[in-house]
Design an enzyme around this catalytic site. Sequence first.
Site, PDB file in Angstrom:
ATOM      1  N   GLU A   1      -4.136  -5.260   6.786  1.00 26.58           N
ATOM      2  CA  GLU A   1      -4.181  -4.885   8.288  1.00 26.58           C
ATOM      3  C   GLU A   1      -5.421  -3.788   8.178  1.00 26.58           C
ATOM      4  OE1 GLU A   1      -0.769  -4.353  10.807  1.00 26.58           O
ATOM      5  OE2 GLU A   1       0.106  -4.393   8.720  1.00 26.58           O
TER       6      GLU A   1
ATOM      7  N   LYS B   1       1.506   4.089   4.669  1.00 23.40           N
ATOM      8  CA  LYS B   1       0.238   4.263   5.448  1.00 23.40           C
ATOM      9  C   LYS B   1       0.285   5.447   6.257  1.00 23.40           C
ATOM     10  CE  LYS B   1      -1.908   0.766   5.763  1.00 23.40           C
ATOM     11  NZ  LYS B   1      -2.396  -0.766   6.183  1.00 23.40           N
TER      12      LYS B   1
ATOM     13  N   ARG C   1       7.243  -4.556  -4.209  1.00 24.83           N
ATOM     14  CA  ARG C   1       6.356  -3.808  -4.128  1.00 24.83           C
ATOM     15  C   ARG C   1       6.145  -2.652  -4.979  1.00 24.83           C
ATOM     16  NH1 ARG C   1       6.314  -0.569   1.405  1.00 24.83           N
ATOM     17  NH2 ARG C   1       4.427   0.518   0.469  1.00 24.83           N
TER      18      ARG C   1
END
Length: 593
Positions: free
Chosen positions: A60, A310, A300
């Site tokens: 994104e 983020k 992850r």
Amino acid sequence: MSTEKEPLPAASNFIRAIIDKDLAEHKYANKKWAGSPGDAAHQAAGQVDFAKIRTRFPPEPNGYLHIGHAKSIFLNFGLARDYGGVCHLRFDDTNPEKESQEYVDSISDMVQWLGFGWENPTPNGKQESNLYFASDYFDVMYQAAEALITHGHAYVDEQTADEVRINRGTLTEPGKDSPFRNRSVEDNLRIFREMRDGKHPDGSMLLRAKIDMASPNINMRDPAIYRIRRAHHHNTGDQWCIYPMYTFAHPIEDALEQITHSICTLEFEDQRPFYDWLMARLVEANLLANPVPYQYEFARLNLTYVVLSKRKLIQLVEEKHVSGWDDPRLPTLAGARRRGYTPEGFKLFTDRIGVSKADSWIEYNILEDCMREVLNESAPRKIGVLDPIKLVIDNYPAGQDEDCHAPNHPQKPELGKRVVKLSKELWIEREDFMEEPSKGYFRLFPGNMVRLRYGYVVKCISCEKDAAGNVTTVHCEYLPDTKSGTPGADSVKVKGNIHWVSASHAYTAEIRLYDRLFKQAHPGSGDKDFLEDINPDSVKTITAQLEQSAQEAQPGECYQFERHGYFVADRKDSVAGKPVFNRTVTLRDNWQK
């Protein structure tokens, strides 16, 4: 005989095992590709896909990539490379309020820096660009939403956000049907088109999938798939005032791009049932064709001493706890590049930690060790004195200098040697002199002899101090017949060997000594604010004396400063003839000490 190392075979993991099985069963052997993304009719007009598999890296564009993304990049692009496939770079730009072209550019730059691209050769000898934007598919996504409405699988909900949240239920209690759930197909189509045409205010209604409000998986309780949001989009401008939700858009993007293996991190595991549900419904509506993509999840990256959220990275930047997205202390790839971390080091790191389904914490020193290992092989050597004091060779002729020869890389003699000048006055490390030596100290102290690395044996005579008692100058005498590389080099045996830089030939450089941004392995653990764990000593700026040739360093050029570690000429602040150096990593892990 070649001296190049043979590449190691790719480590096996559960994703590779899945791909091996799919290829052995010819699961995608007849999958067609029309040369660009599109629905079932578009792809049916194409040829059998030349790519055996298709993967994608779908960031994104609402922030800079971080170290965790490097793992995903090497995984997705690496699988495509190893299996004769293609990996797409796709920007999941469905949330216009937080996205920008700056992020798009930085992400593209980092993917290329790590060694990958999106231009792929085709069997006809041409290049195919596999750079895509989710926003390019907004028309098809809208068609998909109308198809769901037409087949009775979606409805417009006019409940408030609080009502939607309350009626969704909990992990232990089922949800309640919306009072708008059973309105007619005709009404749903009409109102959804009114949403599209801007006839309703932001947040006043949602388009929801009609699945099961009693599902034990809360993500299947009629999830939202479209919302009204008047926001300027970096790619489509003001064309749309409704935008698809990520969980709706992402599977469609995969399908339009003919992705075979959609690889996500574990937090998307609970979303996979909706992914599969949506694929099945759109196949029934003839918008897509089998075989459709399938989602696979892996763990992850969880790395100690950093934050990879983020939201937290944005907070660090916006509140100016760091100097920007490319601050060398940040775990962003832009920051890592500026610090001197290398793509090869990241490749070694991702190979070493592997791919699994189990969540685990990786110690930060493993990443540092990988960078050391790679830089030890690749970085030329230079001499740098980071905490300098003056050394005067009393019996060396004033105004004279001579060449000493140092190897550019001790393990690579083919790289040759460089000249370092020796003169009467030198810079040495402050720690290389002690007026009253401790036990086992073999460097300079009055009466002791050491070798000047690549030069002569010298004997310490005395020292000078300032008014505060600090040593400012050390005096010594050299033994003329003991120069390194001459027959007399071994005539005098010494235990100490110190490095030095000629004072009249040195480059006085700004050096930034970077360390970990956080002082705790798990910043913000417990109820603590993660900002409380910022390491106040994460950067220290010093003035150092470097050998003259270091002044020619180009931005991004890496060296090992002997005894100290690996350093890189800063990409942003270095100018021609005046490089600024960042410490990438020390020669050994000294964090615990």
